[in-house]
Design an enzyme around this catalytic site. Structure first.
Site, PDB file in Angstrom:
ATOM      1  N   ALA A  79      38.016  41.687  36.780  1.00  0.00           N
ATOM      2  CA  ALA A  79      38.775  42.928  36.939  1.00  0.00           C
ATOM      3  C   ALA A  79      37.774  44.071  37.036  1.00  0.00           C
ATOM      4  O   ALA A  79      36.636  43.967  36.566  1.00  0.00           O
ATOM      5  CB  ALA A  79      39.696  43.115  35.747  1.00  0.00           C
ATOM      6  N   GLY A 125      38.749  38.068  35.547  1.00  0.00           N
ATOM      7  CA  GLY A 125      39.920  38.039  36.435  1.00  0.00           C
ATOM      8  C   GLY A 125      39.682  37.213  37.690  1.00  0.00           C
ATOM      9  O   GLY A 125      40.630  36.686  38.278  1.00  0.00           O
ATOM     10  N   GLU A 170      40.411  33.805  36.688  1.00  0.00           N
ATOM     11  CA  GLU A 170      41.865  33.731  36.484  1.00  0.00           C
ATOM     12  C   GLU A 170      42.610  33.690  37.819  1.00  0.00           C
ATOM     13  O   GLU A 170      43.597  32.972  37.967  1.00  0.00           O
ATOM     14  CB  GLU A 170      42.315  34.920  35.632  1.00  0.00           C
ATOM     15  N   GLU A 200      34.947  38.179  29.107  1.00  0.00           N
ATOM     16  CA  GLU A 200      35.591  39.393  28.582  1.00  0.00           C
ATOM     17  C   GLU A 200      35.164  39.716  27.157  1.00  0.00           C
ATOM     18  O   GLU A 200      35.128  40.875  26.745  1.00  0.00           O
ATOM     19  CB  GLU A 200      37.121  39.247  28.633  1.00  0.00           C
TER      20      GLU A 200
HETATM   21  N1  CO8 Z   1      33.866  45.618  37.796  1.00  0.00           N
HETATM   22  C1  CO8 Z   1      33.294  46.668  38.416  1.00  0.00           C
HETATM   23  N2  CO8 Z   1      32.081  46.622  39.006  1.00  0.00           N
HETATM   24  C2  CO8 Z   1      31.436  45.439  38.988  1.00  0.00           C
HETATM   25  C3  CO8 Z   1      31.971  44.297  38.361  1.00  0.00           C
HETATM   26  C4  CO8 Z   1      33.251  44.409  37.743  1.00  0.00           C
HETATM   27  N3  CO8 Z   1      33.848  43.372  37.155  1.00  0.00           N
HETATM   28  N4  CO8 Z   1      31.089  43.280  38.492  1.00  0.00           N
HETATM   29  C5  CO8 Z   1      30.038  43.777  39.175  1.00  0.00           C
HETATM   30  N5  CO8 Z   1      30.236  45.081  39.468  1.00  0.00           N
HETATM   31  C6  CO8 Z   1      29.337  45.983  40.224  1.00  0.00           C
HETATM   32  C7  CO8 Z   1      28.130  46.349  39.406  1.00  0.00           C
HETATM   33  O1  CO8 Z   1      28.418  47.419  38.521  1.00  0.00           O
HETATM   34  C8  CO8 Z   1      27.156  46.708  40.482  1.00  0.00           C
HETATM   35  O2  CO8 Z   1      27.427  48.030  40.937  1.00  0.00           O
HETATM   36  P1  CO8 Z   1      26.195  49.088  41.141  1.00  0.00           P
HETATM   37  O3  CO8 Z   1      25.379  48.483  42.248  1.00  0.00           O
HETATM   38  O4  CO8 Z   1      26.893  50.343  41.521  1.00  0.00           O
HETATM   39  O5  CO8 Z   1      25.462  49.117  39.850  1.00  0.00           O
HETATM   40  C9  CO8 Z   1      27.486  45.767  41.623  1.00  0.00           C
HETATM   41  O6  CO8 Z   1      28.804  45.290  41.332  1.00  0.00           O
HETATM   42  C10 CO8 Z   1      26.555  44.562  41.689  1.00  0.00           C
HETATM   43  O7  CO8 Z   1      26.521  43.962  40.398  1.00  0.00           O
HETATM   44  P2  CO8 Z   1      25.139  43.706  39.592  1.00  0.00           P
HETATM   45  O8  CO8 Z   1      24.091  44.678  39.997  1.00  0.00           O
HETATM   46  O9  CO8 Z   1      25.487  43.635  38.138  1.00  0.00           O
HETATM   47  O10 CO8 Z   1      24.768  42.262  40.169  1.00  0.00           O
HETATM   48  P3  CO8 Z   1      23.965  41.097  39.414  1.00  0.00           P
HETATM   49  O11 CO8 Z   1      23.692  40.062  40.444  1.00  0.00           O
HETATM   50  O12 CO8 Z   1      22.803  41.654  38.665  1.00  0.00           O
HETATM   51  O13 CO8 Z   1      24.974  40.511  38.315  1.00  0.00           O
HETATM   52  C11 CO8 Z   1      27.123  39.719  37.527  1.00  0.00           C
HETATM   53  C12 CO8 Z   1      26.176  39.875  38.741  1.00  0.00           C
HETATM   54  C13 CO8 Z   1      26.530  38.742  36.510  1.00  0.00           C
HETATM   55  C14 CO8 Z   1      28.434  39.147  38.075  1.00  0.00           C
HETATM   56  C15 CO8 Z   1      27.340  41.093  36.853  1.00  0.00           C
HETATM   57  O14 CO8 Z   1      27.704  42.043  37.848  1.00  0.00           O
HETATM   58  C16 CO8 Z   1      28.421  41.081  35.815  1.00  0.00           C
HETATM   59  O15 CO8 Z   1      28.200  40.634  34.704  1.00  0.00           O
HETATM   60  N6  CO8 Z   1      29.628  41.624  36.164  1.00  0.00           N
HETATM   61  C17 CO8 Z   1      30.721  41.752  35.238  1.00  0.00           C
HETATM   62  C18 CO8 Z   1      31.349  40.418  34.956  1.00  0.00           C
HETATM   63  C19 CO8 Z   1      32.471  40.561  33.947  1.00  0.00           C
HETATM   64  O16 CO8 Z   1      32.260  40.944  32.813  1.00  0.00           O
HETATM   65  N7  CO8 Z   1      33.703  40.257  34.391  1.00  0.00           N
HETATM   66  C20 CO8 Z   1      34.846  40.353  33.552  1.00  0.00           C
HETATM   67  C21 CO8 Z   1      35.525  41.676  33.769  1.00  0.00           C
HETATM   68  S1  CO8 Z   1      36.824  41.930  32.606  1.00  0.00           S
HETATM   69  C22 CO8 Z   1      38.118  41.078  33.226  1.00  0.00           C
HETATM   70  O17 CO8 Z   1      38.071  40.479  34.257  1.00  0.00           O
HETATM   71  C23 CO8 Z   1      39.338  41.138  32.389  1.00  0.00           C
HETATM   72  C24 CO8 Z   1      40.585  40.787  33.169  1.00  0.00           C
HETATM   73  C25 CO8 Z   1      41.771  41.121  32.363  1.00  0.00           C
HETATM   74  C26 CO8 Z   1      42.420  42.399  32.745  1.00  0.00           C
HETATM   75  C27 CO8 Z   1      43.798  42.340  32.252  1.00  0.00           C
HETATM   76  C28 CO8 Z   1      44.465  43.642  32.188  1.00  0.00           C
HETATM   77  C29 CO8 Z   1      45.832  43.487  31.653  1.00  0.00           C
END
Ligand code: CO8
Length: 254
Positions: free
Chosen positions: A62, A105, A108, A128
């Site tokens: 998400a 997400g 999911e 998460e």
């Molecule tokens: N949301 C927003 N932006 C994101 C997300 C995300 N989930 N994932 C990556 N990005 C962005 C980064 O911020 C980055 O942006 P910028 O270049 O502006 O800094 C760009 O994408 C590229 O990402 P990275 O530079 O971090 O790339 P890496 O190769 O170094 O790392 C990863 C890749 C490991 C995937 C890393 O980006 C990461 O850990 N991302 C987050 C993963 C995460 O925690 N996902 C879970 C999110 S929470 C969720 O899904 C909950 C769902 C439930 C919601 C229910 C509501 C009711």
């Protein structure tokens, strides 16, 4: 536009397209997806959806930027992400073709599909807990039903990512293929499914899904009633007639 949609015969391929954020799922993407697929779901000419992302990410979860500023009252008032239930409820078979990250997400969303085909570079996870929250689009429920408590707890409590081969071993994904074969493999499977009678396909996935929600004897009774009902369809007549005539059946979805 957050999606790229392409229709080839009876298969509709949907590519998530927010490359700058690794296909992070925001509310606009969810709405766009449901609005695009709902009319196609009702189209008898559409036999399978393929949901895919980029080589680097199916979806990295998400959208954390969108979520981070929200209060509990905002979440409740918007019923944030309730629209994903409409995606899960689509009756046309959904195939997730996953390369790269399928996290939070994203994992999911893949689990809302009927089958997951993974590239050998795929990584699945429910991270998460590292953000101070829990899976919120069905992860605690679907993952546990799909892979059991031991692996679900491991992934959800530690946030550990698993690779494609572990995902296949624990039953999260159906097949693993080399990354450069993913699109072709998913396309071939989708075409195969779309070539069968839509009534039987819909009935089959409905019964398999029922197994996740009900006891064995109720599930078997349900399956038998659905089986009986399919004898009212032209596709059953055609399928069995074609077998006897030693030719390929031509299903019409009637
Ligand atoms: N949301 C927003 N932006 C994101 C997300 C995300 N989930 N994932 C990556 N990005 C962005 C980064 O911020 C980055 O942006 P910028 O270049 O502006 O800094 C760009 O994408 C590229 O990402 P990275 O530079 O971090 O790339 P890496 O190769 O170094 O790392 C990863 C890749 C490991 C995937 C890393 O980006 C990461 O850990 N991302 C987050 C993963 C995460 O925690 N996902 C879970 C999110 S929470 C969720 O899904 C909950 C769902 C439930 C919601 C229910 C509501 C009711």
């Amino acid at each position: 536009m957050r999606l790229k949609i392409e229709r080839i015969g009876r298969v509709v391929r949907v590519r998530l397209h927010r490359p700058e954020v690794l296909n992070a799922l925001d509310a606009a993407l969810m709405t766009e997806l449901v609005e695009a697929l709902t009319p196609l779901d009702a189209d008898p000419g559409v036999g399978c959806f393929v949901i895919t992302g980029s080589e680097r990410a199916f979806a990295a979860g998400a959208d954390i930027t969108e979520m981070s500023g929200k209060s509990a009252a905002d979440m409740l008032a918007e019923d944030y992400f309730a629209g994903w239930e409409a995606f899960a409820a689509l009756r046309t078979p959904k195939l997730a073709a996953v390369a790269g990250y399928a996290l939070g997400g994203g994992c999911e969303l893949a689990m809302m599909c009927d089958m997951i085909i993974a590239a050998d570079n795929a990584k699945f996870g429910q991270p998460e807990i590292t953000l101070g929250v829990i899976p919120g689009i069905g992860g605690t429920q679907r993952l546990t039903r799909l892979v059991g408590k031991a692996k679900a707890m491991d992934m959800i409590l530690t946030g550990r990512l698993i690779d494609a081969s572990e995902a296949e071993r624990i039953g999260l994904v159906s097949r693993v293929v080399p990354a450069d074969r993913l699109a072709d493999e998913a396309g071939e499977v989708a075409e195969q499914i779309a070539g069968f009678g839509k009534l039987a396909v819909t009935a089959a996935r409905d019964c398999v899904d029922r197994a996740l929600e009900t006891g064995l004897s109720d599930g078997i009774r349900y399956e038998r009633r659905v089986f009986h009902a399919l004898f009212a369809t032209e596709d059953q007549k055609e399928g069995m007639r074609a077998f006897k005539e030693k030719r390929k059946a031509v299903f019409t979805g009637k």
